[in-house]
Enzyme design. Structure first.
Site: not given
Length: 430
Positions: A350, A102, A319, A391, A33
């Protein structure tokens, strides 16, 4: 030519199990990020920026490729540091491959408006399922011509006019805070700056918004924040050198490993303060009864392998949900995770994926409208599908520590944020 069996083995990974307490020191790579935000801000700075200790991964590589297509000279130095020097904005048609990133799909289309010519966006099949309509609507409201198939998803084309108009704009960021961050990051390059007013629900992952604001200010931008409204003034950015923090979300599975297996682990390089959502894992561990302390050597986590069940609202740290859900499968009582409905629009749904895969291995997990209900139960080995989601690989690794025979599909998908994950995971176990 590889045999069918060899091909199958290359695509799968048997997560290592252990009956011994963990005793290890681990350092994780730079934050994705932070790295990709630093790259975007460097691309908008007229003078060179040296980004030190960045993450080297598929997502960050795709960001550099996109910025290179916009005239930024990218020099990768030995050791991993990256020097970015903006050049003349290009003209003519070009295509940006966003993969399944993303940040690339959402942070760079506004930069494409500064070029003179059509810029086509597309990527993996998974990115075509991720929402982008609110950002496209905001761009059109600003006067940036964008065409898509009418679905509010990629592929799309930005018709660059050689400049980026500014002004006031509304955005619904309830599905992703990245829509807001995309507008704010481009703010210094907007004619007259930009004022963004939030409509719709509250954006998830507030720490990522705080990260965007903090990094804009570190690069010299003037940012005003009021309830429901953000303003970024037009101005020249500069940051000769920017050092990227370790990725605290990528650290979460290693901390969870100690929580479920017992022992001691030191995570080197943990910052004293951070805007990263992953920093909140410390509070979650404490709520579950896992001791953690930040000292001179890093963050030290110790555990006897016993966990309390808990009710956790993870809206701002969604996340972390896959790893936390995996950890809670070994708690001494039931748990509830809420506030994460937006995870249905990430790399995969998810919530549905976690409920399906954890339940297949024996845990009592079901998804709700905005989270998960977890009833711990004896678990057994089996195949854990990862749905092209990094993840989920990390969550499966945590389960595999306590459950022998967990076979993880497509482990290479961790290349999105942590290419060396499986190697570092194995090294942690000695």
């Amino acid at each position: 030519m590889m045999s069918g069996m060899d091909t199958e083995l290359s695509r799968n990974w048997q997560a290592p199990a252990t009956e011994e307490p963990i005793d290890a020191r681990v350092r994780v790579p730079g934050s994705k990020s932070i790295t990709n935000r630093a790259y975007v801000l460097a691309a908008l700075s007229p003078s060179p920026t040296l980004v030190r200790e960045p993450l080297i991964s598929r997502d960050t590589g795709l960001m550099l490729d996109a910025l290179g297509a916009f005239g930024v000279d990218v020099v990768r130095r030995r050791g991993g540091d990256v020097l970015l020097t903006p050049g003349p904005l290009p003209t003519g048609e070009r295509t940006i491959d966003v993969g399944n990133a993303g940040t690339v799909a959402r942070f760079t289309p506004l930069l494409a408006a500064r070029c003179a010519g059509d810029v086509h966006y597309d990527g993996d099949a998974a990115i075509r399922r991720r929402p982008i309509a609110p950002l496209l609507a905001a761009m059109r409201s600003l006067g940036v011509p964008v065409t898509d198939a009418g679905s509010g998803h990629l592929p799309c084309t930005v018709h660059g006019q050689g400049g980026l108009p500014g002004g006031a704009v509304e955005v619904d960021a309830s599905a992703s805070s990245q829509f807001l961050s995309a507008l704010l990051l481009a703010g210094p390059a907007c004619a007259g700056g930009i004022t963004v007013r939030l409509v719709g629900g509250t954006p998830p992952s507030e720490p990522h918004i705080a990260m965007t604001v903090a990094m804009l200010r570190e690069f010299g931008a003037t940012v005003h924040v009021a309830p429901g409204e953000y303003r970024v003034e037009q101005g020249e950015l500069t940051c000769p050198e920017y050092i990227v923090e370790p990725d605290l979300s990528a650290a979460a599975p290693f901390l969870a490993a100690v929580a479920v297996s017992g022992g001691r682990l030191c995570l080197s390089g943990w910052p004293a303060t951070s805007t990263q959502p992953g920093a909140r894992i410390r509070g979650v561990l404490s709520e579950l009864g896992v001791a953690n302390e930040l000292g001179a050597e890093g963050l030290v986590v110790t555990s006897d392998g016993r966990l309390r069940g808990a009710r956790l609202n993870l809206h701002d740290v969604g996340e972390l949900t896959p790893v936390i859900a995996a950890m809670l499968c070994f708690a001494e009582g039931p748990s509830v995770i809420t506030g994460v409905a937006h995870l249905r629009g990430h790399e995969t749904d998810r919530l549905a994926a976690l409920a399906t895969e954890l339940s297949k291995l024996g845990a009592g997990v079901r998804d709700t409208e905005d989270g998960l209900v977890i009833e711990p139960a004896p678990m057994h080995g089996g195949t854990f599908h990862t749905y092209d989601d990094h993840r989920l690989v990390m969550a499966a690794a945590v389960v595999g520590l306590r459950v022998p025979g967990v076979v993880v599909t497509d482990p290479g998908t961790v290349g999105k944020t942590f290419p060396e994950f499986t190697t570092v995971w194995q090294d942690m176990l000695g």
